[in-house]
Motif scaffolding. Structure first.
Motif, PDB file in Angstrom:
ATOM      1  N   PHE A   8       0.825  -1.203   0.000  1.00 29.35           N
ATOM      2  CA  PHE A   8       0.000   0.000   0.000  1.00 29.35           C
ATOM      3  C   PHE A   8       0.865   1.261   0.000  1.00 29.35           C
ATOM      4  N   THR A   9       2.019   1.200   0.692  1.00 37.47           N
ATOM      5  CA  THR A   9       2.918   2.351   0.721  1.00 37.47           C
ATOM      6  C   THR A   9       3.456   2.668  -0.672  1.00 37.47           C
ATOM      7  N   LEU A  10       3.930   1.618  -1.371  1.00 44.78           N
ATOM      8  CA  LEU A  10       4.433   1.824  -2.733  1.00 44.78           C
ATOM      9  C   LEU A  10       3.311   2.234  -3.686  1.00 44.78           C
ATOM     10  N   ASP A  11       2.131   1.687  -3.478  1.00 43.94           N
ATOM     11  CA  ASP A  11       0.969   2.040  -4.288  1.00 43.94           C
ATOM     12  C   ASP A  11       0.708   3.541  -4.183  1.00 43.94           C
ATOM     13  N   ALA A  12       0.665   4.024  -2.945  1.00 43.02           N
ATOM     14  CA  ALA A  12       0.399   5.443  -2.708  1.00 43.02           C
ATOM     15  C   ALA A  12       1.528   6.317  -3.226  1.00 43.02           C
ATOM     16  N   MET A  13       2.759   5.950  -2.929  1.00 47.58           N
ATOM     17  CA  MET A  13       3.892   6.762  -3.347  1.00 47.58           C
ATOM     18  C   MET A  13       3.970   6.844  -4.866  1.00 47.58           C
TER      19      MET A  13
END
Length: 394
Positions: A8-13
């Motif tokens: 989710f972090t990479l998705d958002a970033m």
């Protein structure tokens, strides 16, 4: 849990990097507001396709297999954005990125819903959903650092390659993951169009309305807020980063608070409270002549409401459908809503000339959260629901 948080972090970033390099591209490429908005909307529309397709496929062959593919797709397609040499190339890269962007959250959220205890589902999703704020913060920080260390024409490109190494680590974690349930048995009775059959169609429509309003408010903010700080409020890159960090910091609190409130008092109460709070704070920050301190405080409050609401939305969409349709149902509602919400950034971009960025944001975010309030009235209360099975139609 960590593989979901990291994904989710990479998705958002990955998808949020565009908002932070947008002021730079406006100058380097001379983009118009409508063209800039099209690049934002393209990823959202592609995400609608990717999320529904991945969610439906995960109902048949399992969540974990799809999650291994989505993290690889997301990392590589984000890097493609940094290689674009023209508007058309960037548009194509954003569309490819959008497919992985929609798929990662849709399947990851359903997987979390299956492993979480019903009484703590809101808090579990809220805790992992806070990864969105982490990714948002990383996007802001890496863009600021890259544009400070490198020439503008190189700095904006460099940020799109940062997620490649973390993606390899997350992929390795997912190679050790196991399914929470046996999807092979469900696949024999579930069908991708089961969410449109008579027992489910009403829930599908209401879930899509909820997602459209939630995404409409968020994406109008996320796409144009950094540009508004830089262009209309005349902030330096460092100053705008501080104010944006306040918004992101408020969202961390919002994710956990929303999850806790929804588990304790119900999904509908939480949705109504956070949507109303979002309207109040966005109107205050875009219409009132605030001092720097007041604007900073209200930015944090805006982040709390506008981002925190997602913890409840994820739980509701998982609980609306039986287990063998949950991937298809959540993937369709959440991502079609996100695709329809692409109108928000486009509307803001087309209104800048007559209304300015801030007033355009205030108008369209308010309209979006009005849709959330309408959906809240129409939706059933789902708190504590078991993700049972049923003879899925069609």
């Amino acid at each position: 849990m960590w593989s979901a948080y990291g994904g989710f972090t990479l998705d958002a970033m990955g998808v949020q990097l565009y908002a932070f390099i947008l002021p730079t591209l406006l100058g380097l490429w001379g983009l118009s507001g409508s063209r800039a908005s099209t690049l934002a909307a393209a990823a959202l529309l592609a995400g609608a396709v990717g999320g529904w397709a991945a969610g439906s496929l995960s109902d048949r062959i399992g969540r974990v297999r799809i999650l291994r593919v989505t993290i690889a797709w997301l990392a590589v397609s984000t890097a493609f954005c940094g290689l674009a040499n023209s508007y058309n190339e960037f548009l194509i890269a954003r569309i490819i990125q959008g497919v992985g962007f929609g798929a990662e959250w849709a399947v990851g959220a359903v997987f979390l819903g299956e492993v979480a205890a019903p009484a703590a589902r809101g808090r579990t999703i809220g805790a992992v959903q806070s990864a969105w704020a982490t990714g948002w913060l990383f996007a802001a920080a890496t863009t600021s650092l890259a544009l400070w260390l490198l020439p503008a024409n190189l700095g904006w490109r460099a940020v799109f390659f940062i997620g490649l190494l973390p993606a390899i680590w997350i992929f390795c974690l997912r190679m050790r993951l196991h399914e929470a349930v046996d999807h092979g048995r469900s696949a024999r009775v579930a069908s991708w169009h089961g969410i449109f059959a008579r027992p489910m169609i009403g829930r599908t429509v209401r879930g899509t309305l909820l997602a459209t309003g939630t995404h409409g408010g968020y994406w109008a903010l996320a796409t144009w807020w950094p540009a508004m700080l830089r262009i209309e409020r005349k902030m330096s890159l460092g100053q705008s980063t501080v104010y944006f960090a306040a918004l992101v910091g408020g969202s961390f609190v919002g994710y956990y608070l929303s999850g806790w409130v929804s588990d304790r008092y119900g999904r509908r109460v939480t949705l109504a409270t956070f949507a109303s709070g979002g309207v109040a704070t966005v109107l205050a920050t875009t219409l009132l002549p605030l001092s720097p301190v007041a604007f900073l405080i209200l930015s944090a409050c805006l982040g709390l409401f506008a981002l925190g609401i997602y913890s409840s939305v994820g739980a509701v969409l998982i609980e609306l459908f039986p287990r063998q349709l949950s991937g298809s149902g959540l993937g369709f509602c959440y991502n079609l809503g996100r695709g329809l919400a692409g109108v928000g950034p486009l509307a803001v971009g087309s209104s800048i000339g007559s209304m300015g960025i801030a007033h355009s944001i205030g108008l369209y975010v308010t309209v979006a959260y009005a849709l959330v309030l309408l959906a809240t009235v129409l939706l059933p209360e789902t708190r504590g629901s078991e993700l049972g099975t049923m003879a899925a139609p069609g």
